[in-house]
Design a protein around this motif. Sequence first.
Motif, PDB file in Angstrom:
ATOM      1  N   ALA A 184      25.882 -12.633  -0.057  1.00 60.47           N
ATOM      2  CA  ALA A 184      25.313 -13.295  -1.229  1.00 60.47           C
ATOM      3  C   ALA A 184      25.443 -12.413  -2.469  1.00 60.47           C
ATOM      4  O   ALA A 184      25.751 -12.909  -3.558  1.00 60.47           O
ATOM      5  N   SER A 185      25.252 -11.108  -2.302  1.00 63.11           N
ATOM      6  CA  SER A 185      25.385 -10.188  -3.426  1.00 63.11           C
ATOM      7  C   SER A 185      26.825 -10.153  -3.940  1.00 63.11           C
ATOM      8  O   SER A 185      27.061 -10.174  -5.150  1.00 63.11           O
ATOM      9  N   ALA A 187      29.026 -12.578  -3.640  1.00 64.60           N
ATOM     10  CA  ALA A 187      29.287 -13.864  -4.280  1.00 64.60           C
ATOM     11  C   ALA A 187      28.666 -13.905  -5.670  1.00 64.60           C
ATOM     12  O   ALA A 187      29.264 -14.412  -6.624  1.00 64.60           O
ATOM     13  N   PHE A 188      27.461 -13.353  -5.829  1.00 66.31           N
ATOM     14  CA  PHE A 188      26.796 -13.324  -7.127  1.00 66.31           C
ATOM     15  C   PHE A 188      27.568 -12.454  -8.113  1.00 66.31           C
ATOM     16  O   PHE A 188      27.771 -12.843  -9.263  1.00 66.31           O
ATOM     17  N   ALA A 195      26.809 -18.586  -4.700  1.00 71.44           N
ATOM     18  CA  ALA A 195      25.883 -17.469  -4.570  1.00 71.44           C
ATOM     19  C   ALA A 195      24.472 -17.956  -4.305  1.00 71.44           C
ATOM     20  O   ALA A 195      23.726 -17.317  -3.558  1.00 71.44           O
TER      21      ALA A 195
END
Length: 198
Positions: A184-185, A187-188, A195
């Motif tokens: 997730a990090s 993707a963000f 994300a």
Amino acid sequence: ELHPSTSPNGGLTDIDCRSKIGDTGGIGPIAPIVSMSFAPNGRFLACFTSNSILTVVSTTFESKVLEFNTSSGSSSPPRSMGWCGEDSVVLHWKNLGVLMVGPYGDWLRFSYGNDSAVIGHGGGEDGLKRKNPSNETEVYLVPEIDCCRIVTPTSVEILQRVPPGTADLLRIGSIEPGALLLDASDAFDSGSPNADEA
């Protein structure tokens, strides 16, 4: 031959380690033990025999955990032997380097001295090579609870197994919470609209 070992009541008792190690799996007769080392947690005993076999047994001698043949590298006993954490054994031979043997027979080899440092893994390939610029000849192993320090005249290196939490985090396809958070990090950081869903 009698050698000291821990007993269930916490004291010391004399036992015949060679007879307790037992069957060598067709490698040959049980040879004299030339080096021994207890794991930091006291649950395992590493024994190196004169026919170049590393055997790891429980200190109760109820189970044999590992048997590893080192005769293809050297027929002489290692200069030093110790534990790297609680589940791998590190051995050092002059002019051959340091060998780390893991709990399932996986191994890594690091050369020290005038030759190239060789990083090998498992099946006998020599792997990657890098030049060792110094003429380090004296190598000392200093076992620690979670690692093994390799001390030479010019450096101190720490040899440590990758902790299971880190291995789980970086394993491909891992669904561990830390791995999902890392995905997730990433993707963000890349600005992906996914994300929020990861």
